[in-house]
Design a protein around this motif. Structure first.
Motif, mmCIF file in Angstrom:
data_model
loop_
_atom_site.group_PDB
_atom_site.id
_atom_site.type_symbol
_atom_site.label_atom_id
_atom_site.label_comp_id
_atom_site.label_asym_id
_atom_site.label_seq_id
_atom_site.Cartn_x
_atom_site.Cartn_y
_atom_site.Cartn_z
ATOM 1 N N PRO A 81 0.833 -1.219 0.000
ATOM 2 C CA PRO A 81 0.000 0.000 0.000
ATOM 3 C C PRO A 81 0.860 1.259 0.000
ATOM 4 C CG PRO A 81 -0.124 -1.103 2.125
ATOM 5 C CD PRO A 81 0.693 -1.982 1.233
ATOM 6 N N ARG A 82 0.377 2.253 -0.713
ATOM 7 C CA ARG A 82 1.072 3.557 -0.769
ATOM 8 C C ARG A 82 0.542 4.504 0.301
ATOM 9 N NH1 ARG A 82 2.717 0.195 -4.497
ATOM 10 N NH2 ARG A 82 3.717 1.050 -6.327
ATOM 11 N N TRP A 83 -0.675 4.245 0.802
ATOM 12 C CA TRP A 83 -1.274 5.101 1.823
ATOM 13 C C TRP A 83 -2.247 4.286 2.662
ATOM 14 C CZ3 TRP A 83 -2.213 5.987 -3.402
ATOM 15 C CH2 TRP A 83 -3.464 5.615 -3.868
ATOM 16 N N TYR A 84 -2.645 4.897 3.767
ATOM 17 C CA TYR A 84 -3.624 4.302 4.676
ATOM 18 C C TYR A 84 -4.621 5.389 5.045
ATOM 19 C CZ TYR A 84 -5.616 2.631 9.069
ATOM 20 O OH TYR A 84 -6.480 2.272 10.061
ATOM 21 N N LEU A 85 -5.913 5.057 4.983
ATOM 22 C CA LEU A 85 -6.978 6.004 5.325
ATOM 23 C C LEU A 85 -7.584 5.633 6.665
ATOM 24 C CD1 LEU A 85 -8.835 6.127 1.894
ATOM 25 C CD2 LEU A 85 -6.934 7.549 2.671
ATOM 26 N N ASP A 86 -7.704 6.608 7.546
ATOM 27 C CA ASP A 86 -8.363 6.425 8.834
ATOM 28 C C ASP A 86 -9.469 7.473 8.901
ATOM 29 O OD1 ASP A 86 -9.172 6.121 11.447
ATOM 30 O OD2 ASP A 86 -7.166 6.334 12.309
ATOM 31 N N ARG A 87 -10.654 7.078 8.460
ATOM 32 C CA ARG A 87 -11.759 8.028 8.387
ATOM 33 C C ARG A 87 -12.259 8.439 9.762
ATOM 34 N NH1 ARG A 87 -12.415 5.029 3.629
ATOM 35 N NH2 ARG A 87 -12.483 6.370 1.795
ATOM 36 N N GLU A 88 -12.191 7.538 10.735
ATOM 37 C CA GLU A 88 -12.648 7.894 12.085
ATOM 38 C C GLU A 88 -11.797 9.006 12.686
ATOM 39 O OE1 GLU A 88 -13.005 4.612 14.748
ATOM 40 O OE2 GLU A 88 -14.178 3.427 13.329
ATOM 41 N N GLN A 89 -10.492 8.905 12.526
ATOM 42 C CA GLN A 89 -9.579 9.922 13.059
ATOM 43 C C GLN A 89 -9.332 11.063 12.069
ATOM 44 O OE1 GLN A 89 -8.144 9.875 16.214
ATOM 45 N NE2 GLN A 89 -9.555 8.177 16.550
ATOM 46 N N ARG A 90 -9.941 10.970 10.884
ATOM 47 C CA ARG A 90 -9.791 11.971 9.810
ATOM 48 C C ARG A 90 -8.313 12.212 9.501
ATOM 49 N NH1 ARG A 90 -13.823 13.650 7.414
ATOM 50 N NH2 ARG A 90 -12.957 15.619 6.742
ATOM 51 N N ARG A 91 -7.649 11.111 9.094
ATOM 52 C CA ARG A 91 -6.245 11.233 8.736
ATOM 53 C C ARG A 91 -5.893 10.320 7.570
ATOM 54 N NH1 ARG A 91 -2.096 7.938 11.873
ATOM 55 N NH2 ARG A 91 -3.210 6.018 12.270
ATOM 56 N N ILE A 92 -4.887 10.747 6.825
ATOM 57 C CA ILE A 92 -4.339 9.994 5.705
ATOM 58 C C ILE A 92 -2.849 9.833 5.979
ATOM 59 C CG2 ILE A 92 -3.841 10.026 3.231
ATOM 60 C CD1 ILE A 92 -6.341 11.812 2.899
ATOM 61 N N VAL A 93 -2.377 8.592 5.940
ATOM 62 C CA VAL A 93 -0.950 8.327 6.137
ATOM 63 C C VAL A 93 -0.377 7.899 4.798
ATOM 64 C CG1 VAL A 93 0.768 6.984 7.387
ATOM 65 C CG2 VAL A 93 -1.387 7.578 8.507
ATOM 66 N N LEU A 94 0.616 8.640 4.324
ATOM 67 C CA LEU A 94 1.310 8.314 3.076
ATOM 68 C C LEU A 94 2.612 7.598 3.414
ATOM 69 C CD1 LEU A 94 0.626 11.826 1.737
ATOM 70 C CD2 LEU A 94 -0.215 9.776 0.609
ATOM 71 N N PHE A 95 2.882 6.496 2.738
ATOM 72 C CA PHE A 95 4.083 5.708 3.011
ATOM 73 C C PHE A 95 5.162 6.072 1.997
ATOM 74 C CE2 PHE A 95 0.600 2.904 4.586
ATOM 75 C CZ PHE A 95 0.864 3.101 5.934
ATOM 76 N N ARG A 96 6.217 6.709 2.497
ATOM 77 C CA ARG A 96 7.275 7.266 1.650
ATOM 78 C C ARG A 96 8.008 6.214 0.832
ATOM 79 N NH1 ARG A 96 12.582 8.053 1.905
ATOM 80 N NH2 ARG A 96 12.766 7.235 4.004
ATOM 81 N N LEU A 97 8.466 5.160 1.466
ATOM 82 C CA LEU A 97 9.291 4.187 0.746
ATOM 83 C C LEU A 97 8.563 3.500 -0.403
ATOM 84 C CD1 LEU A 97 11.377 2.743 3.698
ATOM 85 C CD2 LEU A 97 12.136 4.273 1.881
ATOM 86 N N PRO A 98 7.353 2.993 -0.214
ATOM 87 C CA PRO A 98 6.676 2.406 -1.381
ATOM 88 C C PRO A 98 6.406 3.410 -2.496
ATOM 89 C CG PRO A 98 5.595 1.728 0.638
ATOM 90 C CD PRO A 98 6.605 2.775 1.010
ATOM 91 N N ILE A 99 6.076 4.636 -2.141
ATOM 92 C CA ILE A 99 5.784 5.645 -3.165
ATOM 93 C C ILE A 99 7.040 5.951 -3.970
ATOM 94 C CG2 ILE A 99 5.146 8.061 -3.554
ATOM 95 C CD1 ILE A 99 3.281 7.792 -1.100
ATOM 96 N N GLU A 100 8.173 6.123 -3.295
ATOM 97 C CA GLU A 100 9.406 6.504 -3.983
ATOM 98 C C GLU A 100 10.132 5.328 -4.633
ATOM 99 O OE1 GLU A 100 11.301 10.468 -2.096
ATOM 100 O OE2 GLU A 100 11.832 8.603 -1.090
ATOM 101 N N ARG A 101 10.117 4.182 -3.992
ATOM 102 C CA ARG A 101 10.972 3.075 -4.440
ATOM 103 C C ARG A 101 10.324 2.122 -5.422
ATOM 104 N NH1 ARG A 101 16.234 4.066 -2.944
ATOM 105 N NH2 ARG A 101 16.212 5.114 -0.946
ATOM 106 N N LEU A 102 9.012 2.101 -5.499
ATOM 107 C CA LEU A 102 8.354 1.148 -6.377
ATOM 108 C C LEU A 102 7.915 1.799 -7.685
ATOM 109 C CD1 LEU A 102 6.296 -0.882 -3.745
ATOM 110 C CD2 LEU A 102 8.519 -1.429 -4.765
ATOM 111 N N LEU A 103 8.797 2.597 -8.240
ATOM 112 C CA LEU A 103 8.531 3.214 -9.536
ATOM 113 C C LEU A 103 8.888 2.223 -10.642
ATOM 114 C CD1 LEU A 103 10.073 6.735 -8.864
ATOM 115 C CD2 LEU A 103 7.662 6.168 -9.038
ATOM 116 N N PRO A 104 8.258 2.332 -11.809
ATOM 117 C CA PRO A 104 8.622 1.440 -12.916
ATOM 118 C C PRO A 104 10.086 1.636 -13.321
ATOM 119 C CG PRO A 104 6.628 2.703 -13.430
ATOM 120 C CD PRO A 104 7.177 3.248 -12.151
#
Length: 141
Positions: A81-104
């Motif tokens: 996963p590139r991010w995690y949604l927590d609607r109850e706490q109204r927050r979005i967590v973005l995961f840096r390593l998968p976003i940056e490292r899993l590029l084509p």
């Protein structure tokens, strides 16, 4: 007849001393360091810029907290996963390593990294509010 300049009565201090006798001393502080410009700093700046744009475009995101995590702390079944949604706490967590490292392959440069980061922010925010990412243009809402 022109007057000659008078010699001063008190001898002047040398140029190496200032008013408090400190001019000729070396500096105590080091020169300023170059601004930090690492991958993490660029990631934070790119996320912050995208979030600022989105908050100005969609009022639903005004009170949503955007956070940055390194890696997801839960097991991924198929894809990382590139991010995690927590609607109850109204927050979005973005995961840096998968976003940056899993590029084509062949797309691991600064421009593609920035596009991947912005894309992840837009997609996560769109999923959070239940819209499509291209709806964030701000033209018709």
């Amino acid at each position: 007849m022109p007057r000659r300049p008078r010699a001063s009565a008190a001898p002047r201090r040398g140029a190496r001393h200032g008013r408090h006798g400190r001019l000729g001393r070396s500096e105590v502080v080091r020169p300023p360091l170059a601004p930090l410009d690492g991958r993490i700093d660029r990631f934070d700046l790119t996320v912050g810029t995208a979030v600022e744009f989105l908050r100005g475009t969609w009022p639903e995101l005004q009170d949503v907290r955007f956070e940055i995590g390194a890696m997801p702390s839960f097991d991924a079944t198929d894809d990382v996963p590139r991010w995690y949604l927590d609607r109850e706490q109204r927050r979005i967590v973005l995961f840096r390593l998968p976003i940056e490292r899993l590029l084509p392959p062949g797309h691991d440069d600064g421009a593609h990294r920035r596009m991947a980061i912005e894309s992840a922010v837009f997609r996560a925010a769109a999923e959070f509010v239940g819209r499509e990412p291209w709806d964030f243009g701000g033209h018709d809402h």
